[in-house]
Design a protein around this motif. Sequence first.
Motif, PDB file in Angstrom:
ATOM      1  N   LYS A  33       0.805  -1.221   0.000  1.00 36.09           N
ATOM      2  CA  LYS A  33       0.000   0.000   0.000  1.00 36.09           C
ATOM      3  C   LYS A  33       0.840   1.273   0.000  1.00 36.09           C
ATOM      4  O   LYS A  33       0.379   2.301  -0.489  1.00 36.09           O
ATOM      5  CB  LYS A  33      -0.924   0.008   1.214  1.00 36.09           C
ATOM      6  CG  LYS A  33      -1.996  -1.063   1.148  1.00 36.09           C
ATOM      7  CD  LYS A  33      -2.886  -1.010   2.349  1.00 36.09           C
ATOM      8  CE  LYS A  33      -3.980  -2.059   2.240  1.00 36.09           C
ATOM      9  NZ  LYS A  33      -4.959  -1.928   3.324  1.00 36.09           N
ATOM     10  N   CYS A  34       2.048   1.219   0.563  1.00 31.55           N
ATOM     11  CA  CYS A  34       2.836   2.440   0.768  1.00 31.55           C
ATOM     12  C   CYS A  34       4.059   2.585  -0.119  1.00 31.55           C
ATOM     13  O   CYS A  34       4.476   3.712  -0.403  1.00 31.55           O
ATOM     14  CB  CYS A  34       3.292   2.511   2.227  1.00 31.55           C
ATOM     15  SG  CYS A  34       1.944   2.650   3.410  1.00 31.55           S
ATOM     16  N   ASP A  35       4.651   1.490  -0.539  1.00 36.11           N
ATOM     17  CA  ASP A  35       5.909   1.547  -1.280  1.00 36.11           C
ATOM     18  C   ASP A  35       5.726   2.278  -2.612  1.00 36.11           C
ATOM     19  O   ASP A  35       4.843   1.944  -3.399  1.00 36.11           O
ATOM     20  CB  ASP A  35       6.443   0.138  -1.511  1.00 36.11           C
ATOM     21  CG  ASP A  35       7.886   0.120  -1.970  1.00 36.11           C
ATOM     22  OD1 ASP A  35       8.663   1.009  -1.571  1.00 36.11           O
ATOM     23  OD2 ASP A  35       8.245  -0.797  -2.727  1.00 36.11           O
ATOM     24  N   HIS A  36       6.564   3.272  -2.854  1.00 32.18           N
ATOM     25  CA  HIS A  36       6.541   4.072  -4.083  1.00 32.18           C
ATOM     26  C   HIS A  36       5.192   4.755  -4.300  1.00 32.18           C
ATOM     27  O   HIS A  36       4.727   4.897  -5.434  1.00 32.18           O
ATOM     28  CB  HIS A  36       6.922   3.238  -5.309  1.00 32.18           C
ATOM     29  CG  HIS A  36       8.280   2.647  -5.205  1.00 32.18           C
ATOM     30  ND1 HIS A  36       9.430   3.407  -5.265  1.00 32.18           N
ATOM     31  CD2 HIS A  36       8.696   1.375  -5.012  1.00 32.18           C
ATOM     32  CE1 HIS A  36      10.476   2.634  -5.134  1.00 32.18           C
ATOM     33  NE2 HIS A  36      10.068   1.381  -4.973  1.00 32.18           N
ATOM     34  N   ARG A  37       4.560   5.165  -3.212  1.00 33.37           N
ATOM     35  CA  ARG A  37       3.278   5.863  -3.285  1.00 33.37           C
ATOM     36  C   ARG A  37       3.424   7.250  -2.661  1.00 33.37           C
ATOM     37  O   ARG A  37       4.279   7.482  -1.817  1.00 33.37           O
ATOM     38  CB  ARG A  37       2.187   5.116  -2.501  1.00 33.37           C
ATOM     39  CG  ARG A  37       1.917   3.697  -2.937  1.00 33.37           C
ATOM     40  CD  ARG A  37       1.164   3.661  -4.259  1.00 33.37           C
ATOM     41  NE  ARG A  37       0.576   2.378  -4.554  1.00 33.37           N
ATOM     42  CZ  ARG A  37       1.229   1.322  -5.021  1.00 33.37           C
ATOM     43  NH1 ARG A  37       2.508   1.372  -5.200  1.00 33.37           N
ATOM     44  NH2 ARG A  37       0.606   0.201  -5.297  1.00 33.37           N
ATOM     45  N   ASN A  38       2.540   8.147  -3.059  1.00 38.52           N
ATOM     46  CA  ASN A  38       2.439   9.436  -2.403  1.00 38.52           C
ATOM     47  C   ASN A  38       1.589   9.213  -1.153  1.00 38.52           C
ATOM     48  O   ASN A  38       0.384   8.985  -1.251  1.00 38.52           O
ATOM     49  CB  ASN A  38       1.788  10.463  -3.337  1.00 38.52           C
ATOM     50  CG  ASN A  38       1.679  11.833  -2.718  1.00 38.52           C
ATOM     51  OD1 ASN A  38       1.514  11.978  -1.504  1.00 38.52           O
ATOM     52  ND2 ASN A  38       1.763  12.852  -3.553  1.00 38.52           N
ATOM     53  N   LEU A  39       2.212   9.266   0.005  1.00 39.54           N
ATOM     54  CA  LEU A  39       1.512   8.937   1.247  1.00 39.54           C
ATOM     55  C   LEU A  39       0.384   9.923   1.553  1.00 39.54           C
ATOM     56  O   LEU A  39      -0.571   9.570   2.238  1.00 39.54           O
ATOM     57  CB  LEU A  39       2.507   8.889   2.410  1.00 39.54           C
ATOM     58  CG  LEU A  39       3.629   7.864   2.271  1.00 39.54           C
ATOM     59  CD1 LEU A  39       4.561   7.930   3.473  1.00 39.54           C
ATOM     60  CD2 LEU A  39       3.094   6.460   2.083  1.00 39.54           C
ATOM     61  N   ILE A  50      -0.618  13.596   8.775  1.00 37.02           N
ATOM     62  CA  ILE A  50       0.662  14.119   8.311  1.00 37.02           C
ATOM     63  C   ILE A  50       1.655  12.966   8.374  1.00 37.02           C
ATOM     64  O   ILE A  50       1.855  12.378   9.440  1.00 37.02           O
ATOM     65  CB  ILE A  50       1.128  15.293   9.194  1.00 37.02           C
ATOM     66  CG1 ILE A  50       0.134  16.443   9.106  1.00 37.02           C
ATOM     67  CG2 ILE A  50       2.537  15.748   8.796  1.00 37.02           C
ATOM     68  CD1 ILE A  50       0.349  17.532  10.132  1.00 37.02           C
ATOM     69  N   PRO A  51       2.295  12.588   7.248  1.00 42.17           N
ATOM     70  CA  PRO A  51       3.122  11.380   7.232  1.00 42.17           C
ATOM     71  C   PRO A  51       4.529  11.555   7.812  1.00 42.17           C
ATOM     72  O   PRO A  51       5.526  11.241   7.178  1.00 42.17           O
ATOM     73  CB  PRO A  51       3.161  11.001   5.751  1.00 42.17           C
ATOM     74  CG  PRO A  51       3.027  12.303   5.040  1.00 42.17           C
ATOM     75  CD  PRO A  51       2.127  13.141   5.900  1.00 42.17           C
TER      76      PRO A  51
END
Length: 98
Positions: A33-39, A50-51
């Motif tokens: 879900k998170c890898d190479h994504r805009n969090l 806020i990430p």
Amino acid sequence: MEVTVKGMPDPETGYVIDLGALKDIIERRIIEKCDHRNLNIDVDFLTGIIPSTENLVIAFYDQLKDEVEKHASNGSKLYKVKLFETERNFAEYRPSDN
């Protein structure tokens, strides 16, 4: 990321949780879900958060808790999650009820 599960090992397997199952849970619930994504935009469970490393480690703990504990033996619990920003900078989350 480090994930710690606390409890008594299953007498038959010797595991608190099967490491293959734990790896699969982390992969599905966090990495995919998170890898190479805009969090800020692409990750549904981070909407409105806020990430920062501190906030991410709490969100990751919450994403893992139920499924990890479902697969853990003898009522074992997800104890803590540690998220590394760099080799020497990290945030760790362990709820006070652990």
